[in-house]
Every structure is written in structure tokens, then in C-alpha cells.
Design a protein around this motif. Structure first.
Motif, mmCIF file in Angstrom:
data_model
loop_
_atom_site.group_PDB
_atom_site.id
_atom_site.type_symbol
_atom_site.label_atom_id
_atom_site.label_comp_id
_atom_site.label_asym_id
_atom_site.label_seq_id
_atom_site.Cartn_x
_atom_site.Cartn_y
_atom_site.Cartn_z
ATOM 1 N N THR A 1 0.831 -1.210 0.000
ATOM 2 C CA THR A 1 0.000 0.000 0.000
ATOM 3 C C THR A 1 0.865 1.259 0.000
ATOM 4 N N GLY B 1 -1.544 2.196 -2.570
ATOM 5 C CA GLY B 1 -2.590 2.747 -1.716
ATOM 6 C C GLY B 1 -3.713 3.382 -2.509
ATOM 7 N N ALA C 1 -1.189 1.742 5.583
ATOM 8 C CA ALA C 1 -2.529 1.275 5.211
ATOM 9 C C ALA C 1 -3.619 1.972 6.007
#
Length: 291
Positions: free
Chosen positions: A10, A15, A38
Motif C-alpha cells: 500500500t 494505496g 494502510a
């Protein structure tokens, strides 16, 4: 249609890509080595998982976008990785820029377990990830691609199946070879403009709309003009990509002297401590060279 998707990695691009899938109504199970990266996804409703194995146990389609081929191997083929903990009928999609041979190996191992696999590297950098305009180049079986196509369309605006396993990675190597040479032109052009006393943004306004126009001059060139060297794509990862391309070229008995030259400039950028900056920081190497 809402799907149970897994997302491993991420970072700068991952992300944003995962967030698009969540906003499209999909249920997400996420893992990243640094959990704080995250946080925004978790706040948006994603379920945190403690390992790639945990992601594999909960999701039906598992995406990964990590750093290096060794990370791909650990994430997907490792003891606590996706493939050892996934059920038949599920699909693994690796979106990391990685080695074509590794993509082929993953596809073979997945097929032996009744699991689908796609290699699907992307181009477009952090802007493309945020704006859902990525080019997504895919290798794998048509029927597997068809099952994932609606999810790809949420993340990108140019999605294409390029052939069998590994074909997505080969296409990404073509992309990186072209960008590598283009970036030399971008930084030399703008450094020339700087030395001539020109306004860099005004120069880009003109040459970026003519025959010299490219994504690199119109996007990364603007960042150079603004003194913004933050990463949309890390120098260290671009050096990794060029290394893969040069290795594949040697395997094919193919000379790529332009790529080899650009690679040396980026290695110099890393030696100067710029590996965590964006690829546009190649400009700093030319600043150093020219005083």
C-alpha cells in the motif's frame, strides 16, 4: 458487482489503486509491511491482515504491488505467502514490475493448484494511480483476465491483455526502456533552458505541445521546474527495472547501449544518495556534472 479483494503493498501507488477499488464498493483485505501506510485504507473500511497468508485466506482476488522480484517471490511463493494459503478457484494478480521468468513460474505454480494468475504491471506513476488513468499491461490466460477486467478498469484507462504469462512484464520492460531514454532528453533539455536563463515552465508550455511532447516532459518536467523531486516513482525502483531489462536483453543476445548509458546516470544518482527521490531527480546528476 462487489468482490472480496486482497491487496498487498500500500505504498505510493498501491494505496491509491486499492482505494479506488474500495470506493467502487469492493470489500478489501489489506497487508503492508508498515501498517501505518494502510491507515487511510483501513479508515475507508478495509480489513487489516497480519500477513499475505491472511489476505489469501479471506479474499477471492489477491493483488500485490511490492518492491523487488525477491519481494514478489516471498509474497506469493513463500511459506507464509499467498499461493501456499489460497484455495482453488481464486486469482492472484501481481502488479509489481518484476521478472518475466518469475511471472511464468508463478503462473505454473498457481495452475498446479487450480489458481488463476496474472502479471499486470502498470505505467503512469503516482498521478496515474491517484487519477485511475494507469496503463495496465497484462500477461496470462484470457478467461482469467476476463474475470478481473472490471477491477482493472476501476484503476486504469488503458487495460490490455498482451499475451501469455510474462507478457505483461515484457511489455513493461518496453515501457521502461523508452522512458529511460526519454528522461535523459528531459533533464538535458531543461538544464539547457536553465543555463540559458529561460523560465522552465514556459519552455515546457511550448515544447511539451509539439513534436518533443511526452508524458515525461509534461509531468516530470513540471516537477523539475518547481524543484519538486518527491517520488512518484523511486529512483531505486527504476534502477531495478533497468536491471531486469538489461538482463533480459543479455538473455536474448540483444544490445541496448542507450539503456546501459542511462542506467549509469541513475546508478550515479543512487551513489549521490538520491535513491529515495523520484526519477526526475536525475536532473540533480546533471547539475552536479555541470557545476
Amino acid at each position: 458487482m462487489s468482490r472480496k479483494i486482497g491487496w498487498i503493498g500500500t505504498g505510493v501507488m498501491g494505496g491509491s489503486m486499492c482505494m479506488h477499488l474500495i470506493k467502487a464498493g469492493n470489500e478489501a483485505y489489506v497487508y503492508n509491511r508498515t501498517k501505518s501506510k494502510a491507515d487511510q485504507l483501513i479508515a475507508a473500511g478495509a480489513h487489516w491482515c497480519d500477513s499475505p497468508a491472511d489476505v489469501a485466506a479471506n479474499a477471492d482476488i489477491i493483488f500485490s504491488i511490492v518492491g523487488y522480484p525477491v519481494d514478489v517471490e516471498e509474497t506469493i511463493l513463500g511459506e507464509n505467502g499467498v499461493l501456499n494459503n489460497v484455495c482453488p478457484g481464486k486469482i492472484i494478480v501481481d502488479m509489481t514490475t518484476s521478472e518475466p521468468a518469475l511471472a511464468e513460474r508463478i503462473a505454473e505454480a498457481a495452475a498446479a493448484k487450480g489458481v488463476g494468475a496474472l502479471d499486470a504491471p502498470v505505467s503512469g506513476g503516482d498521478l496515474g494511480a491517484r487519477n485511475a488513468t494507469l496503463a495496465i499491461m497484462v500477461g496470462g490466460r484470457q478467461e482469467t483476465f476476463d474475470e478481473v477486467k472490471d477491477l482493472f478498469d476501476v484503476m486504469g484507462s488503458n487495460v490490455r491483455l498482451m499475451g501469455a504469462a510474462g507478457a505483461g512484464q515484457h511489455t513493461k520492460m518496453c515501457n521502461q526502456i523508452l522512458i529511460a531514454g526519454t528522461m535523459i532528453g528531459v533533464v538535458e533539455s531543461l538544464f539547457y533552458a536553465y543555463k540559458a536563463g529561460m523560465d522552465l515552465n514556459e519552455v515546457i508550455d511550448v515544447i511539451g505541445s509539439g513534436a518533443a511532447g511526452s508524458w515525461s516532459i509534461n509531468n516530470l518536467g513540471r516537477r523539475i521546474a518547481d524543484g519538486d523531486f518527491n517520488p512518484g516513482f523511486f529512483i531505486k525502483h527504476f534502477v531495478k527495472d533497468m536491471g531486469i531489462a538489461l538482463s533480459e536483453a543479455r538473455r536474448m543476445n540483444l544490445a541496448l547501449p542507450g539503456l546501459a548509458l542511462v542506467n549509469q546516470f541513475y546508478v550515479a544518482a543512487m551513489a549521490m544518495g538520491h535513491e529515495e527521490l523520484g526519477t526526475q531527480a536525475l536532473y540533480k546528476v546533471f547539475e552536479k556534472m555541470n557545476g
